[in-house]
Scaffold this active site. Sequence first.
Site, PDB file in Angstrom:
ATOM      1  CE  LYS A 207      -3.912  -2.228   0.340  1.00 59.02           C
ATOM      2  NZ  LYS A 207      -5.027  -2.109  -0.623  1.00 59.02           N
ATOM      3  CG  ASP A 235      -4.127  -0.767  -3.783  1.00 58.72           C
ATOM      4  OD1 ASP A 235      -4.592   0.287  -4.250  1.00 58.72           O
ATOM      5  OD2 ASP A 235      -4.828  -1.674  -3.306  1.00 58.72           O
ATOM      6  CD  GLU A 261      -5.112  -2.987  -6.495  1.00 53.02           C
ATOM      7  OE1 GLU A 261      -6.128  -3.218  -5.823  1.00 53.02           O
ATOM      8  OE2 GLU A 261      -4.100  -3.721  -6.492  1.00 53.02           O
ATOM      9  CD  GLU A 290      -9.876  -2.481  -4.392  1.00 55.88           C
ATOM     10  OE1 GLU A 290     -10.376  -2.403  -3.257  1.00 55.88           O
ATOM     11  OE2 GLU A 290      -8.694  -2.750  -4.597  1.00 55.88           O
ATOM     12  CG  ASP A 313     -14.886  -6.781  -5.037  1.00 60.97           C
ATOM     13  OD1 ASP A 313     -13.917  -6.622  -4.293  1.00 60.97           O
ATOM     14  OD2 ASP A 313     -16.012  -7.103  -4.629  1.00 60.97           O
ATOM     15  CG  HIS A 340     -10.235  -6.441  -4.446  1.00 59.52           C
ATOM     16  ND1 HIS A 340     -11.423  -6.332  -3.741  1.00 59.52           N
ATOM     17  CD2 HIS A 340      -9.269  -5.993  -3.617  1.00 59.52           C
ATOM     18  CE1 HIS A 340     -11.177  -5.834  -2.546  1.00 59.52           C
ATOM     19  NE2 HIS A 340      -9.891  -5.610  -2.439  1.00 59.52           N
TER      20      HIS A 340
END
Length: 431
Positions: A207, A235, A261, A290, A313, A340
């Site tokens: 992240k 992400d 992402e 997602e 998702d 995801h």
Amino acid sequence: MAPTRITACSVRDVRFPTSLEKDGSDAMNKAPDYSCAYVVFSTDSDLQGHGITFTVGKGNEIVCHATEVLSKMVVGQELKVIYGNFGLFWRSLTSEDQMRWLGPEKGVMHLAVAALTNALWDLWAKIERKPLWKLLVDMEPEQLVSAIDFRYMHDVLTPQEAVEQELLEKGYPCYTTSCGWLGYEDEKIKRLCKEALAQGFTRFKAKVGADLKDDQRRCRLLREMIGPDNVLMVDANQRWEVQEAIDWMKGLADCNITWIEEPTSPDDILGHQQIAKALKPLGIGVATGEACQNRIMFKQFLAAGAMQFCQIDSCRLGGVSENVAVILMANKFGVPVCPHGGGVGLCELVQHLSMFDFVSVSGSMENRMTEYLDHLHQHFKYPCVVKGGRYTPPQAPGYSIDMKESSLADYEWPKGRAWQELIANGTYTLD
């Protein structure tokens, strides 16, 4: 087989205090509590259909309420498992009259549709005594497309176009996000990387998005830990403006990043297109989906070249049917589907969709991988199994989403035992 009648539906608000350990922490969600609206359809037989839709805590009660309202349209009807025609719930919801009441296919109501549709597919798979991925694989093309709503998609995909041993032997490739949560300390990242490498993982995601210098430090640490040849993705969870995303990723390019992402708003198709074009010379692709609200949004992302990795998702879209539609579209545009996962039960669900994609649609695992997080699987009767960095194909009938009664008793909000303890000691409040 005789039709099965839906006799009742229960919807439970289930939440887990993942924020206590910073599990799930990212640039937009500092302390999420992974939660779901948990649906159980009862029938006139001993079979039940189970489904979920995922949230991060507050607001879960709104989704549960919407799910209860929509469930009334299903209770009392027959689930007609007839060769060549599923359509019971999906078509009733997308009829002109129902859509006038439901409104656009997005937001809270669409999340509710996902929970209910997933439960009905789970029930169908159990009636056929097959895991969901195998149910989809075994369907004739005409039967499969009968369960898909093609409205608003005919310009890129029509029903006429939408006419296993390797999987069982090797499994399906996955990547882990469990090492890279934004709230984790460096020592924890190092420990988790070592553990993941020992388990056979070769694909990792971190992240990013809160602070560039910190992201550079953390990504370089991750790259050092996993080595030069393993895959690293990042992400941003929608954190940046378009130019900010481009500049930020240029600052991380030396870490050999495969994709960024959700770099910006999940609704900004042209913004994603601009980011993808700017980052292509760096070898960095854009992954998103997602939070993409429906198949029409996916159509535009794919047609515009705004995503290089399509992240469906299992609960954001309207259940299995709409996810299958997006898988077919992505295949037409040559974009790999990399679902995801994580959350509550998402890994249990999306593994089925990836396996269907491989066996019946793409026929390839190249550039394809499904997200895996090692959180909360112990609460399911048939948890996903990952060996050597690959999902093992499920064998139990259904969609793998039946939760243990003990977990429901502990974590139903707010009366579950675990929540009562956390509220009593002041860790959580009811407001």
